[in-house]
Enzyme design. Structure first.
Site, PDB file in Angstrom:
ATOM      1  N   SER A 212       0.670  -1.505   0.075  1.00  0.00           N
ATOM      2  CA  SER A 212      -0.042  -0.132  -0.257  1.00  0.00           C
ATOM      3  C   SER A 212       0.799   1.132   0.198  1.00  0.00           C
ATOM      4  CB  SER A 212      -0.865  -0.204   1.301  1.00  0.00           C
ATOM      5  OG  SER A 212      -1.982   0.908   1.363  1.00  0.00           O
ATOM      6  N   GLU A 346      -8.587  -5.428  -4.600  1.00  0.00           N
ATOM      7  CA  GLU A 346      -8.413  -4.335  -4.175  1.00  0.00           C
ATOM      8  C   GLU A 346      -9.250  -3.861  -3.478  1.00  0.00           C
ATOM      9  OE1 GLU A 346      -5.293  -3.854  -3.566  1.00  0.00           O
ATOM     10  OE2 GLU A 346      -4.075  -4.348  -4.372  1.00  0.00           O
TER      11      GLU A 346
END
Length: 570
Positions: A212, A346
């Site tokens: 991330s 995601e």
């Protein structure tokens, strides 16, 4: 490797540490390492039956970034006298607590943690940069337990870096040039290069990896202009973000710096207010530090308030980002073997939370379709191009119906593509074009099993892996354990595969350097400039010569080519 010969000798004889100059022998379960920075005493921890490893926590790699050092580049730590106790983590960096109304951590937080099964010799070093939107989390073992990776005969290091405004405030000029948290990571790498040999690590074989926002920082370090950066790490892995994803790079930092200063009554002259901001209690920055869902819609489809920036040319200290990321990719590419990938669903991480706490999201997109248009295409709201783009997305993903609960899955797929998949795919293609001779590996993690713990926490029922779902396959994550996972679960096989491939990459620069039964004798192909060549990590491993999600990605590339005024704005 389950238990090292060195540990057995330590336990059975308690004397072999006398043969190792960097290790002192007072307590064989608590070895004391002598490094250039100073002596540190670790602990011996369990990683399962007949499995243990050494842990050295809370090691300072830079001087506390407080007082006059706030909003300045990190200063190398001067070392310490005596023996430092490495049994506990250092403080987290200051951030919003999970308990409403409270904060956690401290401004004095630049620590790293070292885990290894052996203290002699030289083995690959893997340096983990945590995610959290540049504003949350830490490198602590309750969030990223080392038990799986250390068994691959690597040295694992996790680090803290400054967060939020304290880590990323920038005035866009010489008074606060920005990128403090990114430079913390760079300073940690410099500390590692100077000291890791004392812990059995090879300073000439260091792999950066992160998830991330941590992956976006990894990507920026791959692109960085910093002197000696080529010597500080030798491979890199970006999981579920690059610096091209919508939230990852802030193009107008001065607006947010001025907003803090004005709110605190300091005016908007950066030549004076930066010094004033250095004098206030650190906790006063917390109200300006975004917690994920205090961010206005469209949230992560726009840059976070405080993130990496282009630094000014007249900056008084060392700079690491002197151009926009896309320009750096085109000019520099990747000089080290690079692995990039994502989870297949995601966006469910974010849509599940939004569904739970913010019922206005879908109505806001229905009322303002321009929110669907990527900001980095620089398309004017209300223009014909904006309408064409939003109509194309609505038609392709949810067949033109109004956004409501009946199209939640389709909305989640769109969010996945907008937040992550398109920009990551674009990153892969640009890097393959810029550095065709340097290995580049592309993956899609699509396994849906017992260790998809974040999916369980958020109650996602759609098939696939959501943002951060790959992490429990790499780390032991205590806080995410909702229920015991059966020892016979196939998820453990997938976990072993992921850990092996990541460790292989750290060792050799190739995640599948040879045929291996655990990896189903798969050979991971090198990615090409058209986005083809990737590995699908599911119930089985599938080495594909195709492109992932071809119809969806074709839609995005076609719309970008047709309508974008300034592609790759970040």
């Amino acid at each position: 490797m389950r238990v090292s010969w060195q540990m057995l000798v330590y336990v059975l004889l308690g004397v072999s540490c006398k043969l190792v100059p960097s290790v002192l022998c007072e307590d064989t379960s608590r070895p004391t390492i002598t490094s250039p920075a100073g002596q540190v005493q670790g602990t011996t921890e369990s990683c399962g039956l007949f499995c243990s490893y050494y842990s050295f926590k809370g090691i300072p790699y830079a001087e506390p970034p407080v007082g006059a050092r706030r909003f300045r580049n990190p200063v190398p730590h001067g070392g310490w006298a005596g023996v430092r106790d490495g049994a506990t983590h250092g403080s987290d960096c200051l951030q919003v607590s999970q308990i409403p109304g409270q904060v956690r951590g401290s401004e004095d937080c630049l620590f790293l943690n070292i885990y290894t099964q052996q203290l002699v010799g030289q083995r690959p070093v893997m340096v983990w940069i945590h995610g959290g939107g540049y504003g949350a989390n830490s490198g602590n073992s309750d969030e990223y337990g080392p038990e799986k990776l250390v068994q691959e005969n690597v040295v694992l290091i996790t680090i803290n870096y400054r967060l939020g405004a304290l880590g990323f405030l920038s005035t866009g000029d010489r008074y606060a040039q920005g990128n403090w948290g990114l430079k913390d990571c760079l300073q940690a790498l410099r500390w590692i290069r100077a000291n890791i040999a004392a812990f059995g690590g090879d300073p000439n074989n260091v792999t950066l990896f992160g998830n991330s926002a941590g992956a976006a920082l990894v990507h920026l370090l791959v692109l960085a202009d910093a002197p000696a950066s080529e010597e500080l790490f030798h491979r890199a892995i970006a999981q579920s973000s690059t610096t091209l994803v919508p939230y990852a790079f802030q193009p107008r930092p001065r607006f947010y710096a001025d907003r803090i200063a004005a709110t605190l009554g300091f005016g908007t002259d950066s030549s004076t207010y930066v010094e004033q901001l250095r004098s206030i209690p650190a906790e006063q920055f917390i109200p300006f530090q975004e917690a994920a869902f205090t961010i206005p819609v469209p949230r992560f489809l726009r840059p976070l308030d405080f993130g990496p920036v282009v630094e000014p040319i007249d900056a008084p200290e060392e700079t690491v980002v002197r151009q926009r990321p896309v320009e750096l990719i085109r000019e520099r590419g990747h000089r080290v073997p690079f692995m990039v990938g994502y989870t297949d669903l995601e966006g469910a991480f974010f849509t599940a939370l939004e569904n739970a706490i913010d019922p206005t999201v879908k109505p806001q997109f229905n009322a303002n379709p321009h929110l669907l248009v990527p900001f980095f295409w620089n398309v004017t709201a209300g223009s014909a191009a904006s309408g064409q783009i939003s109509d194309a997305f609505r038609s392709h993903y949810w067949q033109g119906r109004p956004l409501d609960a009946s199209v939640d899955y389709e909305w989640t797929v769109y969010q996945s593509d907008h937040q992550f998949l398109f920009s990551i795919d674009q990153t892969v293609r640009l890097h393959a074009q810029a550095s065709p001779s340097v290995p580049l590996y592309y993956y899609q993690f699509a396994y849906d099993g017992d260790l998809n713990l974040y999916k369980k926490i958020f109650g996602v029922t759609y098939p696939g892996a959501i943002h951060t779902d790959e992490l429990p396959y790499q780390f032991h994550i205590q806080a995410a354990m909702l229920e015991a996972v059966s020892p016979t679960s196939h998820a453990h096989t997938v976990s072993s595969r992921v850990v092996r491939m990541w460790a292989n990459f750290a060792r050799t620069g190739n995640p599948t350097p040879s045929q291996e039964a655990l990896l189903q004798n798969v050979q991971w192909p090198v990615a090409r400039s058209d986005g083809s060549g990737y590995l699908s990590i599911g119930h089985d491993l599938l080495a594909s010569q195709q492109t992932p999600n071809p119809s969806r990605m074709s839609l995005w590339y076609n719309l970008q080519q047709t309508y974008a005024n300034a592609p790759f704005e970040v």
